[in-house]
Design a protein around this motif. Structure first.
Motif, short mmCIF file in Angstrom:
data_model
loop_
_atom_site.label_atom_id
_atom_site.label_comp_id
_atom_site.label_asym_id
_atom_site.label_seq_id
_atom_site.Cartn_x
_atom_site.Cartn_y
_atom_site.Cartn_z
N GLY A 126 0.80 -1.22 0.00
CA GLY A 126 0.00 0.00 0.00
C GLY A 126 0.83 1.27 0.00
O GLY A 126 0.43 2.29 -0.56
N ASN A 127 2.01 1.20 0.61
CA ASN A 127 2.76 2.44 0.88
C ASN A 127 3.86 2.71 -0.15
O ASN A 127 4.24 1.82 -0.91
CB ASN A 127 3.40 2.33 2.27
N VAL A 128 4.38 3.91 -0.09
CA VAL A 128 5.47 4.30 -0.99
C VAL A 128 6.77 3.61 -0.55
O VAL A 128 7.67 3.37 -1.35
CB VAL A 128 5.62 5.84 -0.98
N PRO A 149 4.68 4.47 -7.03
CA PRO A 149 6.09 4.14 -7.32
C PRO A 149 6.85 4.00 -5.98
O PRO A 149 6.68 4.84 -5.10
CB PRO A 149 6.58 5.37 -8.10
N LEU A 150 7.66 2.95 -5.86
CA LEU A 150 8.28 2.67 -4.56
C LEU A 150 9.57 3.46 -4.37
O LEU A 150 10.40 3.53 -5.30
CB LEU A 150 8.63 1.18 -4.46
N LYS A 151 9.76 3.97 -3.17
CA LYS A 151 11.01 4.69 -2.89
C LYS A 151 12.14 3.69 -2.63
O LYS A 151 13.30 4.02 -2.85
CB LYS A 151 10.78 5.58 -1.67
N ASN A 152 11.81 2.50 -2.15
CA ASN A 152 12.87 1.50 -1.90
C ASN A 152 12.72 0.29 -2.83
O ASN A 152 12.84 -0.85 -2.40
CB ASN A 152 12.89 1.08 -0.43
N GLU A 153 12.46 0.57 -4.11
CA GLU A 153 12.25 -0.53 -5.07
C GLU A 153 13.45 -1.46 -5.16
O GLU A 153 13.31 -2.66 -5.41
CB GLU A 153 11.92 0.06 -6.45
N SER A 154 14.66 -0.91 -4.93
CA SER A 154 15.87 -1.75 -5.06
C SER A 154 15.88 -2.88 -4.02
O SER A 154 16.62 -3.85 -4.18
CB SER A 154 17.12 -0.88 -4.92
N ALA A 155 15.06 -2.76 -2.98
CA ALA A 155 15.03 -3.82 -1.96
C ALA A 155 14.08 -4.96 -2.34
O ALA A 155 13.97 -5.94 -1.62
CB ALA A 155 14.59 -3.22 -0.61
N PRO A 159 9.92 -8.93 -9.90
CA PRO A 159 9.48 -7.79 -10.73
C PRO A 159 8.39 -6.97 -10.03
O PRO A 159 7.52 -7.52 -9.35
CB PRO A 159 8.91 -8.46 -11.97
N THR A 160 8.48 -5.63 -10.19
CA THR A 160 7.53 -4.72 -9.55
C THR A 160 6.64 -4.06 -10.59
O THR A 160 7.11 -3.67 -11.65
CB THR A 160 8.31 -3.60 -8.81
N VAL A 161 5.35 -3.97 -10.30
CA VAL A 161 4.41 -3.28 -11.20
C VAL A 161 3.56 -2.33 -10.36
O VAL A 161 3.06 -2.73 -9.31
CB VAL A 161 3.43 -4.28 -11.88
N VAL A 162 3.41 -1.09 -10.84
CA VAL A 162 2.53 -0.15 -10.11
C VAL A 162 1.10 -0.35 -10.60
O VAL A 162 0.81 -0.22 -11.79
CB VAL A 162 2.97 1.32 -10.33
N PRO A 289 3.36 9.98 13.62
CA PRO A 289 4.81 10.08 13.84
C PRO A 289 5.50 8.77 14.20
O PRO A 289 6.71 8.68 14.04
CB PRO A 289 4.93 11.08 15.00
N ILE A 290 4.73 7.77 14.71
CA ILE A 290 5.44 6.52 15.05
C ILE A 290 5.04 5.36 14.13
O ILE A 290 5.09 4.20 14.52
CB ILE A 290 5.26 6.15 16.55
N ALA A 291 4.64 5.69 12.91
CA ALA A 291 4.33 4.63 11.95
C ALA A 291 5.62 3.86 11.62
O ALA A 291 6.71 4.45 11.61
CB ALA A 291 3.75 5.24 10.67
N ALA A 292 5.50 2.55 11.37
CA ALA A 292 6.67 1.70 11.12
C ALA A 292 7.57 2.30 10.03
O ALA A 292 7.09 2.69 8.97
CB ALA A 292 6.20 0.31 10.69
N GLU A 293 8.86 2.36 10.33
CA GLU A 293 9.91 2.88 9.42
C GLU A 293 9.52 4.25 8.85
O GLU A 293 9.92 4.60 7.74
CB GLU A 293 10.16 1.89 8.26
N ASP A 294 8.71 4.98 9.61
CA ASP A 294 8.31 6.35 9.21
C ASP A 294 7.63 6.37 7.84
O ASP A 294 7.74 7.33 7.09
CB ASP A 294 9.55 7.26 9.17
#
Ligand SMILES: CC(=O)N[C@H]1[C@@H](OP(=O)(O)OP(=O)(O)OC[C@H]2O[C@@H](n3ccc(=O)[nH]c3=O)[C@H](O)[C@@H]2O)O[C@H](CO)[C@@H](O)[C@@H]1O
Length: 358
Positions: A126-128, A149-155, A159-162, A289-294
């Motif tokens: 669900g998240n970026v 679009p994922l900010k940490n797609e390299s992890a 294959p990733t699809v939006v 403010p305390i959501a997982a991994e911000d």
């Protein structure tokens, strides 16, 4: 023969509701679909699924023990192994053609069981910022289906699809009835809507009333709808007196409300952002403010690429900063500045990625 899909919905509303939307769409398309639910909230979620004619299976949700409590690790490892074996038995009986994971560590025993039985697995994020459980599970998945679009797609190790964030079908209608609890508000004056996500929004609730006063003093003819997430609203209702304000714990008519609102004040959860994009409604986003991994901060930064959104940190909130942020958003032209991509067919897209022939 019907294709069979299991949707693993994690433990919280943030994973459950998009999973339910996908399952409902799969059902419409004639697939054999069921939900795999975990955790304390699962019984209520199973009832909602049943109202939509969907079957579900309940399992306990394990959470990772804290590294500060290492003595809990052996019991956790034993329980994890038991849950993995149970998941394997369940999958052998059910024989799904594919399993879709909506996120959360709660789905990992089932995910590893799928990998061991070579059942095709797909992940929806669900998240970026892709969460830890989804990053880990991506090693075993066919495709990683992202809302944005994922900010940490390299992890991600597949294959990733939006595809977008699946929104509840009720919100995709065109004509909405005015909710009864706002019948005393008019249809002309500007309206601000405030709501929280699954963790509520106590800090926002506390300050909004004073920001409303500041805006009134600035001669704005402002109407307010405040969904507090709390049963105890008597003091707040008393505070607003005869002002054009509607206060409620929550609403099931979010389509009508977000569509009507000139500005929304809310958290930066993935569904909230997808719904705001769908209705092109401007918003002041206050990340939890305390959501997982911000991840809410990262969601908000992504959304703020469009002028339709403004980010305000919870630590910066006072009546003036909140009033200024709402005012800034109200002054912008509703249609001109919105540049985010809406995916009203996200549930369809997810299913097409899983079963290309349907
Ligand atoms: C605190 C936290 O970690 N929340 C996470 C949680 O979702 P969480 O459920 O907190 O937040 P979301 O924005 O995803 O969803 C909120 C949903 O509640 C609905 N609503 C709200 C108020 C109301 O009265 N009625 C109503 O129906 C909204 O329309 C929206 O659909 O999982 C999401 C997906 O991983 C994350 O993006 C969020 O960051």
């Amino acid at each position: 023969m019907l294709s069979k899909l299991i949707v693993s919905c994690g433990g919280t509303g943030g994973h459950y509701y998009p999973g339910l939307s996908i399952a409902r769409k799969a059902q419409d398309k004639g697939l054999d679909v069921s939900l795999f639910l975990t955790g304390r909230r699962a019984p209520g979620q199973a009832e909602i699924a049943e109202e939509h004619g969907l079957k579900s299976n309940l399992a306990r949700a394990l959470s990772l023990p804290s590294i500060k409590k290492p003595w809990r690790i052996p019991l956790f490892a034993w329980r994890f192994y038991c849950d993995y074996l149970k998941a394997k038995k369940f999958l052998r009986e059910e024989k799904p053609d594919a399993v879709l994971f909506m996120g959360s560590f709660a789905g990992v025993p089932l995910g590893l069981a799928c990998a061991s039985l070579k059942i095709p697995t797909f992940i929806h994020e669900g998240n970026v910022w892709a969460g830890k459980a989804n990053r880990f599970m991506s090693k075993y998945a066919q495709k990683f289906l992202a809302s944005f679009p994922l900010k940490n797609e390299s992890a991600i190790q597949c294959p990733t699809v939006v595809v977008g964030m699946p929104i509840r079908p009720e919100l995709l209608e065109e004509n909405f009835k005015k909710p009864d609890f706002i019948s005393h508000l008019n249809d002309e004056d500007p309206l601000v809507l405030c709501f929280g996500g699954s963790q509520g929004a106590e800090a926002i609730n506390k300050m909004l009333r004073y920001a409303y006063d500041v805006m009134n003093a600035r001669k704005y003819k402002l109407q307010l709808v405040q969904l507090t997430g709390s049963d105890d609203n008597a003091e707040l209702i008393d505070f607003y007196g005869n002002s054009p304000v509607a206060v409620s714990k929550q609403s099931q008519e979010m389509g009508a409300l977000i569509n009507r609102a000139n500005v929304v004040v809310c958290r930066a959860g993935a569904s909230s952002i997808a719904e705001l994009i769908h209705f092109k409604t401007k918003a002041v986003l206050i990340p939890y403010p305390i959501a997982a991994e911000d991840h809410q901060e990262i969601n908000a930064d992504y959304a703020c690429q469009s002028n339709g959104f403004y980010k305000l940190h919870q630590s910066e909130i006072d009546q003036f900063s909140l009033a200024n942020a709402i005012e800034l958003q109200m002054r912008q032209d509703k249609e001109l500045d919105f540049s985010m991509i809406d995916y009203p067919d996200a549930a369809d897209k997810v299913l097409k990625e899983i079963f290309p022939k349907i």
